[in-house]
Design an enzyme around this catalytic site. Structure first.
Site, PDB file in Angstrom:
ATOM      1  N   ASP A   1       7.634  22.470 -25.338  1.00 27.13           N
ATOM      2  CA  ASP A   1       7.544  21.261 -24.832  1.00 27.13           C
ATOM      3  C   ASP A   1       8.490  20.996 -23.758  1.00 27.13           C
ATOM      4  O   ASP A   1       9.102  22.023 -23.494  1.00 27.13           O
ATOM      5  CB  ASP A   1       7.789  20.174 -26.048  1.00 27.13           C
ATOM      6  CG  ASP A   1       6.796  18.943 -25.849  1.00 27.13           C
ATOM      7  OD1 ASP A   1       7.223  18.147 -24.822  1.00 27.13           O
ATOM      8  OD2 ASP A   1       6.095  18.488 -26.498  1.00 27.13           O
TER       9      ASP A   1
ATOM     10  N   LYS B   1       5.633  29.765   4.875  1.00 29.81           N
ATOM     11  CA  LYS B   1       4.924  29.271   3.541  1.00 29.81           C
ATOM     12  C   LYS B   1       3.198  29.478   4.097  1.00 29.81           C
ATOM     13  O   LYS B   1       2.407  30.140   3.427  1.00 29.81           O
ATOM     14  CB  LYS B   1       4.999  27.921   2.971  1.00 29.81           C
ATOM     15  CG  LYS B   1       6.441  27.999   2.287  1.00 29.81           C
ATOM     16  CD  LYS B   1       6.781  26.705   1.702  1.00 29.81           C
ATOM     17  CE  LYS B   1       5.970  26.597   0.371  1.00 29.81           C
ATOM     18  NZ  LYS B   1       6.798  27.438  -0.628  1.00 29.81           N
TER      19      LYS B   1
ATOM     20  N   TYR C   1       9.394  15.737   1.129  1.00 31.06           N
ATOM     21  CA  TYR C   1       9.307  16.879   0.656  1.00 31.06           C
ATOM     22  C   TYR C   1       9.101  16.625  -0.990  1.00 31.06           C
ATOM     23  O   TYR C   1       8.571  17.676  -1.677  1.00 31.06           O
ATOM     24  CB  TYR C   1      10.687  17.941   1.007  1.00 31.06           C
ATOM     25  CG  TYR C   1      10.458  17.998   2.536  1.00 31.06           C
ATOM     26  CD1 TYR C   1       9.620  19.182   2.999  1.00 31.06           C
ATOM     27  CD2 TYR C   1      11.046  17.634   3.221  1.00 31.06           C
ATOM     28  CE1 TYR C   1       9.392  19.048   4.326  1.00 31.06           C
ATOM     29  CE2 TYR C   1      10.971  17.510   4.776  1.00 31.06           C
ATOM     30  CZ  TYR C   1      10.221  18.448   4.931  1.00 31.06           C
ATOM     31  OH  TYR C   1       9.741  18.587   6.296  1.00 31.06           O
TER      32      TYR C   1
ATOM     33  N   ARG D   1       1.681   0.385  15.306  1.00 33.16           N
ATOM     34  CA  ARG D   1       1.219   0.405  13.920  1.00 33.16           C
ATOM     35  C   ARG D   1       1.781  -1.066  13.351  1.00 33.16           C
ATOM     36  O   ARG D   1       2.436  -1.683  13.933  1.00 33.16           O
ATOM     37  CB  ARG D   1       1.943   1.421  13.186  1.00 33.16           C
ATOM     38  CG  ARG D   1       3.563   1.409  12.957  1.00 33.16           C
ATOM     39  CD  ARG D   1       4.119   2.814  12.605  1.00 33.16           C
ATOM     40  NE  ARG D   1       3.878   2.827  11.267  1.00 33.16           N
ATOM     41  CZ  ARG D   1       4.778   3.346  10.401  1.00 33.16           C
ATOM     42  NH1 ARG D   1       5.864   3.936  10.886  1.00 33.16           N
ATOM     43  NH2 ARG D   1       4.916   3.378   9.055  1.00 33.16           N
TER      44      ARG D   1
ATOM     45  N   SER E   1      13.046   5.883 -13.634  1.00 34.25           N
ATOM     46  CA  SER E   1      11.896   6.910 -14.071  1.00 34.25           C
ATOM     47  C   SER E   1      12.017   8.403 -13.650  1.00 34.25           C
ATOM     48  O   SER E   1      11.984   9.394 -14.235  1.00 34.25           O
ATOM     49  CB  SER E   1      10.624   6.188 -13.927  1.00 34.25           C
ATOM     50  OG  SER E   1       9.589   7.102 -14.098  1.00 34.25           O
ATOM     51  N   SER E   2      11.909   8.367 -12.292  1.00 32.68           N
ATOM     52  CA  SER E   2      12.053   9.612 -11.485  1.00 32.68           C
ATOM     53  C   SER E   2      13.153  10.567 -11.776  1.00 32.68           C
ATOM     54  O   SER E   2      13.245  11.716 -11.875  1.00 32.68           O
ATOM     55  CB  SER E   2      11.720   9.420 -10.128  1.00 32.68           C
ATOM     56  OG  SER E   2      10.689   9.160  -9.630  1.00 32.68           O
TER      57      SER E   2
ATOM     58  N   THR F   1       8.446  26.304   6.630  1.00 29.25           N
ATOM     59  CA  THR F   1       7.126  25.674   6.650  1.00 29.25           C
ATOM     60  C   THR F   1       6.166  27.097   7.010  1.00 29.25           C
ATOM     61  O   THR F   1       5.261  27.176   6.490  1.00 29.25           O
ATOM     62  CB  THR F   1       7.112  24.371   7.085  1.00 29.25           C
ATOM     63  OG1 THR F   1       7.925  23.663   6.698  1.00 29.25           O
ATOM     64  CG2 THR F   1       5.752  23.661   6.478  1.00 29.25           C
TER      65      THR F   1
ATOM     66  N   TRP G   1       7.209  -0.844   4.046  1.00 33.17           N
ATOM     67  CA  TRP G   1       7.835   0.064   2.814  1.00 33.17           C
ATOM     68  C   TRP G   1       9.274   0.315   2.865  1.00 33.17           C
ATOM     69  O   TRP G   1      10.180   0.498   1.809  1.00 33.17           O
ATOM     70  CB  TRP G   1       7.017   0.985   2.465  1.00 33.17           C
ATOM     71  CG  TRP G   1       7.163   2.311   3.086  1.00 33.17           C
ATOM     72  CD1 TRP G   1       6.624   2.868   4.348  1.00 33.17           C
ATOM     73  CD2 TRP G   1       8.106   3.385   2.746  1.00 33.17           C
ATOM     74  NE1 TRP G   1       7.418   4.017   4.649  1.00 33.17           N
ATOM     75  CE2 TRP G   1       8.065   4.404   3.447  1.00 33.17           C
ATOM     76  CE3 TRP G   1       8.659   3.573   1.521  1.00 33.17           C
ATOM     77  CZ2 TRP G   1       8.607   5.488   3.394  1.00 33.17           C
ATOM     78  CZ3 TRP G   1       9.386   4.834   1.487  1.00 33.17           C
ATOM     79  CH2 TRP G   1       9.404   5.790   2.124  1.00 33.17           C
TER      80      TRP G   1
ATOM     81  N   HIS H   1       0.972  -1.201  -0.073  1.00 32.06           N
ATOM     82  CA  HIS H   1       0.030  -0.032   0.000  1.00 32.06           C
ATOM     83  C   HIS H   1       0.869   1.105   0.103  1.00 32.06           C
ATOM     84  O   HIS H   1       0.638   2.411  -0.775  1.00 32.06           O
ATOM     85  CB  HIS H   1      -0.866  -0.057   1.228  1.00 32.06           C
ATOM     86  CG  HIS H   1      -1.385   1.318   1.521  1.00 32.06           C
ATOM     87  ND1 HIS H   1      -2.614   1.984   0.864  1.00 32.06           N
ATOM     88  CD2 HIS H   1      -1.345   2.318   2.563  1.00 32.06           C
ATOM     89  CE1 HIS H   1      -2.663   3.159   1.450  1.00 32.06           C
ATOM     90  NE2 HIS H   1      -2.063   3.284   2.409  1.00 32.06           N
TER      91      HIS H   1
ATOM     92  N   HIS I   1      15.713  11.588  12.466  1.00 31.95           N
ATOM     93  CA  HIS I   1      14.577  11.770  13.204  1.00 31.95           C
ATOM     94  C   HIS I   1      13.417  10.537  13.029  1.00 31.95           C
ATOM     95  O   HIS I   1      12.579  10.473  13.641  1.00 31.95           O
ATOM     96  CB  HIS I   1      13.768  13.255  13.210  1.00 31.95           C
ATOM     97  CG  HIS I   1      13.250  13.415  11.856  1.00 31.95           C
ATOM     98  ND1 HIS I   1      13.364  14.595  11.284  1.00 31.95           N
ATOM     99  CD2 HIS I   1      12.809  12.658  11.043  1.00 31.95           C
ATOM    100  CE1 HIS I   1      12.695  14.660  10.385  1.00 31.95           C
ATOM    101  NE2 HIS I   1      12.218  13.304   9.855  1.00 31.95           N
ATOM    102  N   HIS I   2      13.853   9.773  11.972  1.00 33.86           N
ATOM    103  CA  HIS I   2      13.153   8.636  11.743  1.00 33.86           C
ATOM    104  C   HIS I   2      13.180   7.407  12.468  1.00 33.86           C
ATOM    105  O   HIS I   2      12.830   6.392  12.521  1.00 33.86           O
ATOM    106  CB  HIS I   2      13.063   8.097  10.324  1.00 33.86           C
ATOM    107  CG  HIS I   2      12.528   9.221   9.401  1.00 33.86           C
ATOM    108  ND1 HIS I   2      11.043   9.176   9.018  1.00 33.86           N
ATOM    109  CD2 HIS I   2      13.097  10.292   8.758  1.00 33.86           C
ATOM    110  CE1 HIS I   2      10.830  10.255   8.174  1.00 33.86           C
ATOM    111  NE2 HIS I   2      11.705  10.780   8.204  1.00 33.86           N
TER     112      HIS I   2
ATOM    113  N   HIS J   1      13.595  11.007   3.865  1.00 33.54           N
ATOM    114  CA  HIS J   1      13.290  12.284   4.249  1.00 33.54           C
ATOM    115  C   HIS J   1      13.173  13.373   3.204  1.00 33.54           C
ATOM    116  O   HIS J   1      12.073  13.790   3.241  1.00 33.54           O
ATOM    117  CB  HIS J   1      14.007  12.981   5.581  1.00 33.54           C
ATOM    118  CG  HIS J   1      13.064  13.933   6.043  1.00 33.54           C
ATOM    119  ND1 HIS J   1      12.092  13.520   7.040  1.00 33.54           N
ATOM    120  CD2 HIS J   1      12.931  15.220   5.885  1.00 33.54           C
ATOM    121  CE1 HIS J   1      11.033  14.607   7.211  1.00 33.54           C
ATOM    122  NE2 HIS J   1      11.893  15.599   6.632  1.00 33.54           N
TER     123      HIS J   1
ATOM    124  N   SER K   1      -0.048  27.510  -3.986  1.00 30.94           N
ATOM    125  CA  SER K   1       0.616  28.967  -4.183  1.00 30.94           C
ATOM    126  C   SER K   1      -0.137  29.467  -5.478  1.00 30.94           C
ATOM    127  O   SER K   1      -0.146  30.664  -5.936  1.00 30.94           O
ATOM    128  CB  SER K   1       2.246  28.932  -4.202  1.00 30.94           C
ATOM    129  OG  SER K   1       2.658  28.727  -2.961  1.00 30.94           O
TER     130      SER K   1
ATOM    131  N   GLU L   1      12.378  12.545   0.317  1.00 35.53           N
ATOM    132  CA  GLU L   1      11.307  12.011  -0.342  1.00 35.53           C
ATOM    133  C   GLU L   1       9.696  12.637   0.387  1.00 35.53           C
ATOM    134  O   GLU L   1       8.933  12.923  -0.462  1.00 35.53           O
ATOM    135  CB  GLU L   1      11.117  10.520  -0.192  1.00 35.53           C
ATOM    136  CG  GLU L   1       9.835   9.844  -0.801  1.00 35.53           C
ATOM    137  CD  GLU L   1       9.867   9.922  -2.199  1.00 35.53           C
ATOM    138  OE1 GLU L   1      10.757  10.223  -2.619  1.00 35.53           O
ATOM    139  OE2 GLU L   1       8.400   9.782  -2.690  1.00 35.53           O
TER     140      GLU L   1
END
Lengths: 520, 291
Positions: A100, A326, A252, A445, A164-165, A323, A136, A71, A297-298, A248, A263, A250
């Site tokens: 293009d 923003k 953002y 979890r 790809s990315s 943040t 994951w 998932h 921090h993870h 991390h 915005s 990722e």
């Protein structure tokens, strides 16, 4: 040279297989992303159904673990990232006045890797031993020890998704740097293009590191290396460091393009220019920079030295500053604006609201001693769903409803749009708000069973999940409706909208800006 | 920064991207099946690799044809340059992951494991190490015994290879100078020398690997030292192989009369890539072999 014969393209399926057109490729990305969202959504319903009551009733624990793992992978790599790349493909050339993307053939390649990579990931579920079941994040030793080819398929799939990315990001950087219309300086560029431009750097810097991490996992699994085995001098925590160095940024990567969407939408419906454009750019860049120095921090509970815990705690808290800039800028843009609340604006305001809640729970999690308590509980699950759904997914729906009339040439049904928003908003909060309490009360979890005192909150959560997924059918319906028919959209579409994309007809011709527009 | 007119070349629809993706899929699928003991897996992988090689000929051939056909203006050229630069940057980050692993183990994880008796009683960490249960590294003053390994020294083949790669950086620059002043002989000689140096490097490294496996007791399975050693040098060797193939391609193109002093992105891209593998090697030499 750039016009004439290019307006002709193969018809039928060959158009889509071979296209080099940014609009076609954008559409492909969006369709793929929505398909994967359904797949990932169904997996979440399997999870929520199992958690309807304590005990084991629907699936066995091993399959439950596969569902939580796949998932996440599907939603991150299959849904949110491709969806934003689709938006980038459609919008960036239109917004900066380019004919293009800079590298159109490579653009097609970065899309077509995705369905193959997703197939590889899905295949893993049907292998002996099942799909990846260790979460994951693919931590060792669990993911070194899980037998069968499922984890290997996942690893190779991640390699392909990464290629790809990276290719997509290279294309976006080259486009932004090299394809802007004359007069479109960087500091005049729409915030959506800015958000993506910075995101592209995050992708290029972080995805290869993930590729490195999973490559080491693969060699540990099959080629006898001992990167993650302490008996031979390796360290399982090494994987966590390398993984989160990717992981991390990722976060953002998923959310900065959505910030660009907020915005874009908020000034349109507040009928005021974006408040503090320059600070928005600098804040986005600061968030991107900080995202590379907060990864541990993870893993506060893994047994790092005190200096490490402190450094990562302070660095993480620092992210709240840009943040916050923003969020205040968005609110200030709305301040005394002539506001209306069409569907895109609802998504934008709702998104900022939900994201801010997620940001605040993130601040709680950033405090090391407090995190010792929250780690691996449902509080974390609630936090990142508030951030990723509130930030990314609300941003996506806002963007799609905002630009759908431009793409299809038809207005969508506003009533259905609002229903979709409100049902999703209520369903989402019903699903995830109670999970804060579950987590604080100690529910772990990734476990298919739980103690009796958690029943009520879990049942709310399950009801909310079904409601949220069901609401997406409304989206599917109104998007299809807008593609086929509906009130004709003007080229301006929204009264307060500004930018080059609103100067071309709705729908835009197959090729736009063959001759670059002049930007004052 | 931007084109003054609509001269940007937009390629026609192309079959190559999806064929490449299918080849990649087949390669990945076959590879996973093969390493999990499925016999026909390797055939699927070989088909995938064959598709990739064939499509590279066709796709790059098409791009070269367009380039030599004069379809690319200066703006297209800049797109390619940005593309190649950031591709190389992504490769830098890929190597950074493995270097990061090496530093982490040497400076943190290893000492932690050795410093306290709680984690692994009786284990003292000093590099090179294959961990508490792995074989012991042979020090210079030690009598070798069974189940030991010799770490790879810096001043034999690796030092020669350093000299070779640094010289190849010079020869390709010399070839570039030849191209810029339309001295085709210098261009071709320089490229030929660079290819020759690349092939020599690879042969020496192959010899080093064979020596490590047969005489030094050093394999990928030799604990964390063997893992980091072979991962870092192996991926670098793979990149040198790619770079050498790329050099051979542009040597062939130079022989066919491609590249002009003012239009030779293909050459420069390969030169950049070659300098990149050169710089990575310097880091390998210092941190993997020397210290």
């Amino acid at each position: 040279m750039a016009t004439a014969h290019h307006d002709e393209h193969p018809s039928g399926i060959m158009r889509w297989l071979t296209t080099t057109n940014h609009k076609d490729i954008g559409t492909l990305y969006l369709v793929f992303a929505f398909t994967m969202a359904i797949v990932g959504g169904i997996m979440s319903l399997v999870i929520r159904s199992e958690l309807w009551q304590p005990g084991l009733q629907i699936v066995d624990p091993h399959f439950f673990n596969q569902m939580t793992t796949v998932h996440a992978l599907v939603m991150i790599f299959g849904f949110v990232m491709p969806a934003f790349t689709g938006l980038a493909n459609w919008q960036i050339p239109l917004m900066i006045g380019a004919p293009d993307m800079a590298l159109p053939r490579m653009n097609n390649w970065s899309f077509w890797i995705l369905p193959f990579a997703a197939t590889l990931l899905m295949l893993s579920l049907f292998m002996p031993g099942g799909g990846p079941a260790g979460g994951w994040t693919l931590y060792p030793p669990l993911n070194v020890q899980q037998s069968g080819p499922g984890v290997d398929f996942t690893i190779l799939s991640i390699h392909m998704l990464g290629i790809s990315s990276i290719l997509g990001s290279i294309n976006i950087i080259a486009t932004v740097l090299n394809m802007r219309a004359p007069g479109m300086t960087l500091m005049k560029m729409p915030m959506f293009a800015w958000g993506w431009f910075i995101t592209a750097f995050l992708l290029i810097a972080s995805l290869p590191v993930l590729a490195g991490a999973v490559t080491m996992l693969l060699t540990d699994r099959h080629f006898g290396t001992h990167f993650f085995d302490a008996a031979y001098g390796g360290d399982p925590v090494l994987f966590q460091h390398v993984f989160w160095f990717f992981g991390h940024p990722e976060v953002y990567i998923l959310v900065l393009p959505a910030f660009g969407v907020f915005s874009t939408i908020i000034p349109t419906f507040a009928r005021k220019p974006l408040f503090g454009y320059e600070t928005m750019v600098y804040a986005t860049a600061s968030i991107a920079f900080l995202s590379f120095i907060v990864w541990a921090h993870h893993m506060y509970t893994v047994g790092m030295p005190l200096q490490g815990e402190l450094f990562f705690m302070y660095a993480t808290m620092l992210i709240a500053v840009p943040t916050g800039v923003k969020v205040f800028n968005w609110v200030s843009t709305m301040w005394r604006g002539a506001m209306t609340f069409e569907t895109p604006m609802l998504w934008a305001i709702g998104g900022v609201f939900i994201f801010t809640i997620g940001g605040l729970s993130g601040l709680m999690l950033s405090i090391t001693p407090a995190d010792f308590q929250y780690h691996d509980t449902y509080f974390v699950v609630a936090h990142f769903h508030y951030v990723i759904i509130g930030g990314s997914v609300f941003g996506l729906f806002g963007a799609v409803s905002y630009w759908l009339p431009k793409w299809t040439g038809h207005m969508y049904n506003e009533t259905l749009g609002k229903w979709h928003f409100w049902l999703t908003m209520i369903g989402f909060n019903l699903t995830f708000f109670p999970q804060h309490f579950l987590g604080l009360a100690g529910m772990p979890r990734r476990i298919p069973d739980y103690s009796l005192q958690f029943v009520e909150f879990n049942q709310w959560s399950t009801i909310g999940a079904f409601m949220t997924i069901a609401a997406q059918l409304i989206f599917f319906y109104y998007a299809m409706q807008s593609i086929r028919a509906g009130q004709k959209a003007t080229s301006q579409v929204w009264e307060g909208a500004e930018g080059l994309e609103w100067t071309v007809p709705s729908p835009p011709p197959y090729h736009t800006f063959a001759t670059p527009p002049k930007v004052k | 920064m931007s084109a003054a007119n609509g001269g940007y070349y937009l390629p026609n629809p192309s079959p190559w991207p999806i064929v490449t993706s299918a080849g990649l899929f087949s390669l990945a699928l076959g590879f996973v099946l093969a390493i999990n003991g499925v016999g026909f897996g390797k055939w699927i992988a070989i088909v995938g690799a064959a598709i990739l090689i064939w499509v590279m000929f066709r796709w790059f051939g098409e791009v070269i044809g367009e380039s030599e056909g004069g379809k690319y203006n200066a703006q297209v050229d800049r797109s390619f340059r940005w593309g190649m630069s950031w591709f190389i940057f992504s490769e830098v980050m890929f190597f950074a992951a493995f270097f990061g692993a090496l530093f982490y183990v040497r400076h943190w994880a290893g000492p932690w494991l050795g410093d306290t008796e709680l984690l692994w009683p009786g284990f003292d960490f000093h590099w090179p190490s294959a961990g508490p249960k792995g074989p012991i590294a042979i020090e210079p003053d030690m009598t070798p015994a069974a189940s030991q390994f010799s770490p790879m020294g810096a001043w034999g083949i690796p030092a020669i290879n350093t000299a070779i790669l640094l010289s190849s950086g010079a020869t390709i620059t010399w070839a570039h100078w030849g191209l810029l002043k339309s001295n085709r002989a210098q261009l071709i000689t320089g490229l030929f020398l660079t290819v020759a140096l690349g092939v020599t490097f690879l042969s020496l490294q192959a010899f080093e690997y064979i020596h490590a496996y047969t005489a030094m007791g050093l394999t990928m399975k030799t604990g964390i030292y063997g893992a980091t050693f072979f991962m870092l040098t192996g991926f670098h060797g793979f990149h040198v192989t790619l770079g050498t193939i790329m050099l051979i391609v542009i040597l062939g193109r130079a022989l066919k009369g491609h590249f002009r002093p003012d239009h030779h992105f293909g050459f420069e891209a390969v030169a950049w890539y070659w300098h990149f593998v050169d710089v990575v090697w310097l880091f390998l030499f210092i941190f993997v072999y020397w210290f």
